[in-house]
Scaffold this motif. Structure first.
Motif, PDB file in Angstrom:
ATOM      1  N   ASP A 154      15.688   7.536  10.795  1.00  0.00           N
ATOM      2  CA  ASP A 154      16.548   6.367  10.710  1.00  0.00           C
ATOM      3  C   ASP A 154      16.998   5.817  12.066  1.00  0.00           C
ATOM      4  O   ASP A 154      17.043   4.590  12.235  1.00  0.00           O
ATOM      5  N   PRO A 155      17.353   6.645  13.079  1.00  0.00           N
ATOM      6  CA  PRO A 155      17.811   6.079  14.345  1.00  0.00           C
ATOM      7  C   PRO A 155      16.808   5.120  14.988  1.00  0.00           C
ATOM      8  O   PRO A 155      17.203   4.193  15.700  1.00  0.00           O
ATOM      9  N   LEU A 156      15.515   5.319  14.743  1.00  0.00           N
ATOM     10  CA  LEU A 156      14.518   4.435  15.330  1.00  0.00           C
ATOM     11  C   LEU A 156      14.652   3.010  14.813  1.00  0.00           C
ATOM     12  O   LEU A 156      14.299   2.045  15.505  1.00  0.00           O
ATOM     13  N   PRO A 187      16.670  -1.554  19.633  1.00  0.00           N
ATOM     14  CA  PRO A 187      16.292  -2.959  19.853  1.00  0.00           C
ATOM     15  C   PRO A 187      14.774  -3.126  19.936  1.00  0.00           C
ATOM     16  O   PRO A 187      14.076  -2.289  20.496  1.00  0.00           O
ATOM     17  N   VAL A 188      14.275  -4.179  19.390  1.00  0.00           N
ATOM     18  CA  VAL A 188      12.857  -4.546  19.335  1.00  0.00           C
ATOM     19  C   VAL A 188      12.093  -3.625  18.375  1.00  0.00           C
ATOM     20  O   VAL A 188      11.473  -4.095  17.415  1.00  0.00           O
ATOM     21  N   LEU A 189      12.127  -2.315  18.634  1.00  0.00           N
ATOM     22  CA  LEU A 189      11.397  -1.393  17.773  1.00  0.00           C
ATOM     23  C   LEU A 189      11.910  -1.419  16.343  1.00  0.00           C
ATOM     24  O   LEU A 189      11.115  -1.464  15.382  1.00  0.00           O
ATOM     25  N   GLY A 190      13.230  -1.389  16.175  1.00  0.00           N
ATOM     26  CA  GLY A 190      13.800  -1.368  14.837  1.00  0.00           C
ATOM     27  C   GLY A 190      13.351  -2.527  13.971  1.00  0.00           C
ATOM     28  O   GLY A 190      12.866  -2.326  12.850  1.00  0.00           O
ATOM     29  N   PRO A 191      13.481  -3.768  14.476  1.00  0.00           N
ATOM     30  CA  PRO A 191      13.009  -4.899  13.681  1.00  0.00           C
ATOM     31  C   PRO A 191      11.521  -4.828  13.352  1.00  0.00           C
ATOM     32  O   PRO A 191      11.098  -5.254  12.275  1.00  0.00           O
ATOM     33  N   VAL A 192      10.730  -4.280  14.272  1.00  0.00           N
ATOM     34  CA  VAL A 192       9.293  -4.137  14.009  1.00  0.00           C
ATOM     35  C   VAL A 192       9.060  -3.155  12.863  1.00  0.00           C
ATOM     36  O   VAL A 192       8.243  -3.395  11.966  1.00  0.00           O
ATOM     37  N   LEU A 193       9.774  -2.027  12.877  1.00  0.00           N
ATOM     38  CA  LEU A 193       9.637  -1.037  11.811  1.00  0.00           C
ATOM     39  C   LEU A 193      10.033  -1.630  10.463  1.00  0.00           C
ATOM     40  O   LEU A 193       9.357  -1.418   9.446  1.00  0.00           O
ATOM     41  N   HIS A 194      11.140  -2.358  10.456  1.00  0.00           N
ATOM     42  CA  HIS A 194      11.574  -2.998   9.213  1.00  0.00           C
ATOM     43  C   HIS A 194      10.548  -4.021   8.735  1.00  0.00           C
ATOM     44  O   HIS A 194      10.182  -4.053   7.556  1.00  0.00           O
ATOM     45  N   ALA A 195      10.074  -4.859   9.651  1.00  0.00           N
ATOM     46  CA  ALA A 195       9.160  -5.935   9.282  1.00  0.00           C
ATOM     47  C   ALA A 195       7.830  -5.428   8.761  1.00  0.00           C
ATOM     48  O   ALA A 195       7.211  -6.044   7.892  1.00  0.00           O
ATOM     49  N   THR A 196       7.384  -4.271   9.279  1.00  0.00           N
ATOM     50  CA  THR A 196       6.092  -3.728   8.844  1.00  0.00           C
ATOM     51  C   THR A 196       6.220  -2.789   7.648  1.00  0.00           C
ATOM     52  O   THR A 196       5.238  -2.219   7.197  1.00  0.00           O
ATOM     53  N   GLY A 197       7.447  -2.620   7.149  1.00  0.00           N
ATOM     54  CA  GLY A 197       7.636  -1.871   5.910  1.00  0.00           C
ATOM     55  C   GLY A 197       7.654  -0.369   6.047  1.00  0.00           C
ATOM     56  O   GLY A 197       7.369   0.351   5.075  1.00  0.00           O
ATOM     57  N   GLN A 198       8.002   0.142   7.231  1.00  0.00           N
ATOM     58  CA  GLN A 198       8.087   1.592   7.389  1.00  0.00           C
ATOM     59  C   GLN A 198       9.313   2.129   6.644  1.00  0.00           C
ATOM     60  O   GLN A 198      10.242   1.380   6.315  1.00  0.00           O
ATOM     61  N   ILE A 199       9.325   3.423   6.379  1.00  0.00           N
ATOM     62  CA  ILE A 199      10.336   4.025   5.513  1.00  0.00           C
ATOM     63  C   ILE A 199      11.297   4.885   6.334  1.00  0.00           C
ATOM     64  O   ILE A 199      10.885   5.885   6.920  1.00  0.00           O
ATOM     65  N   PRO A 200      12.581   4.513   6.404  1.00  0.00           N
ATOM     66  CA  PRO A 200      13.533   5.318   7.179  1.00  0.00           C
ATOM     67  C   PRO A 200      13.884   6.625   6.476  1.00  0.00           C
ATOM     68  O   PRO A 200      14.003   6.675   5.251  1.00  0.00           O
ATOM     69  N   VAL A 201      14.032   7.664   7.269  1.00  0.00           N
ATOM     70  CA  VAL A 201      14.473   8.965   6.767  1.00  0.00           C
ATOM     71  C   VAL A 201      15.893   9.184   7.256  1.00  0.00           C
ATOM     72  O   VAL A 201      16.160   9.171   8.460  1.00  0.00           O
ATOM     73  N   TYR A 202      16.806   9.362   6.316  1.00  0.00           N
ATOM     74  CA  TYR A 202      18.222   9.530   6.645  1.00  0.00           C
ATOM     75  C   TYR A 202      18.542  11.022   6.690  1.00  0.00           C
ATOM     76  O   TYR A 202      18.535  11.689   5.672  1.00  0.00           O
ATOM     77  N   ARG A 203      18.836  11.516   7.870  1.00  0.00           N
ATOM     78  CA  ARG A 203      19.128  12.939   8.041  1.00  0.00           C
ATOM     79  C   ARG A 203      20.621  13.181   7.940  1.00  0.00           C
ATOM     80  O   ARG A 203      21.417  12.454   8.529  1.00  0.00           O
ATOM     81  N   GLY A 204      20.991  14.219   7.194  1.00  0.00           N
ATOM     82  CA  GLY A 204      22.371  14.665   7.173  1.00  0.00           C
ATOM     83  C   GLY A 204      23.349  13.622   6.683  1.00  0.00           C
ATOM     84  O   GLY A 204      24.446  13.513   7.213  1.00  0.00           O
TER      85      GLY A 204
END
Length: 304
Positions: free
Chosen positions: A74-76, A80-97
């Protein structure tokens, strides 16, 4: 080459930028794409040695005709820049703890049921095995596989560590490095589908997946992996010493229980979730992210 049918516009834009960069740094030695399913969702599970693995892994899958949905910490997604790219390409966040941990499994399950390729690093972090062999996996991949009953395709990578060393922040793009990636036939798990998703079943499924990845890597490297799989959790408990953990029920020289015996003990801890990684409570994540666990945001999963 044509973009995968299930890729969105953002993914295609990222691919047009990243693919040439990857080819400029690596010489692709790719095999086994015939094992990747041509229809329906599936899990691609690979070993994890360095922060550039998500890129080489996604590159392989993209050029095989798939737009992988990679489980990423999830922190990724807040970088900045990377986060919007991950969201836009449909990657799946993993929420730890956090109380949102279950959302990782839900998103992964939904993607698989929608016919997507979900890419996973079962170890959940970079391997700590000194010679870069796969270490014990976490059970998130088993939970995804047994819940959805989709094929799990083992994938082994060797060579990304020459482009970016383990824990290193300095790329070595020149000269181009040979990167070998091999996919194998689906891991046999159908005999586990009817069982309760308890610790024993999840560990059995996880070990089968890790064993299949390890066999592929042995073929690439032309050598045998250690007989006892490295277990990071038990190594930490033992002060950094090598620890067993392949489900055999054996013990280390110090008397620390390993394998099934230790898993059963951990699973009996108050507050443990049925079927969760031993010792994991309801606030732990269900998926296995790409990238390092330390919170470093240098990994760039989700780009092909």
């Amino acid at each position: 080459m044509p973009a995968p049918k299930r890729s969105n516009r953002a993914y295609r834009i990222v691919a047009r930028i990243v693919r040439p960069l990857m080819f400029s740094m690596t010489r692709a030695d790719w095999h086994g794409t015939e094992h990747l399913p041509t229809s329906g969702g599936f899990i691609a599970a690979a070993n994890h040695m360095t922060e550039i693995d998500p890129l080489t892994f996604a590159h392989y899958l993209w050029d095989a005709g798939f737009a992988p949905r990679i489980l990423a910490k999830d922190p990724l997604f807040r970088v900045p820049v990377l986060g919007p790219v991950l969201h836009a390409t449909g990657q799946i966040p993993v929420y730890r703890g956090s109380s949102d941990a279950g959302r990782s499994l839900e998103a992964g399950v939904q993607a698989l049921r929608d016919g997507e390729c979900v890419a996973v690093f079962p170890e959940g972090t970079l391997t700590r095995e000194p010679a870069l062999w796969p270490m014990n996996g976490k059970t998130g991949v088993a939970r995804l596989a047994l819940t959805t009953q989709v094929p799990v395709i083992p994938v082994a990578q060797w060579g990304p560590q020459d482009v970016l060393g383990r824990y290193s922040k300095v790329l070595k793009p020149f000269p181009r490095k040979k990167v070998t990636i091999v996919a194998g036939p689906p891991v046999v798990l159908d005999d586990l589908y009817g069982r309760p998703q308890d610790t024993a079943t999840l560990r059995e499924a996880t070990e089968r997946i890790m064993a299949a990845i390890t066999v592929l890597l042995e073929g690439i490297r032309g050598e045998k992996a250690p007989e006892v799989r490295y277990d990071m959790r038990r190594a930490k408990a033992g002060g950094g010493a090598q620890a067993a953990g392949t489900g055999t029920g054996t013990a280390t020289a110090t008397g620390t229980p390993t394998g099934t015996e230790a898993d059963e003990r951990a699973g009996e801890q108050p507050g443990a979730l049925p079927g969760a990684e031993p010792g994991v409570t309801s606030r732990e994540p269900v998926g296995e992210p790409s990238g390092e666990q330390s919170g470093d945001a240098s990994a760039k999963p989700g780009t092909p």
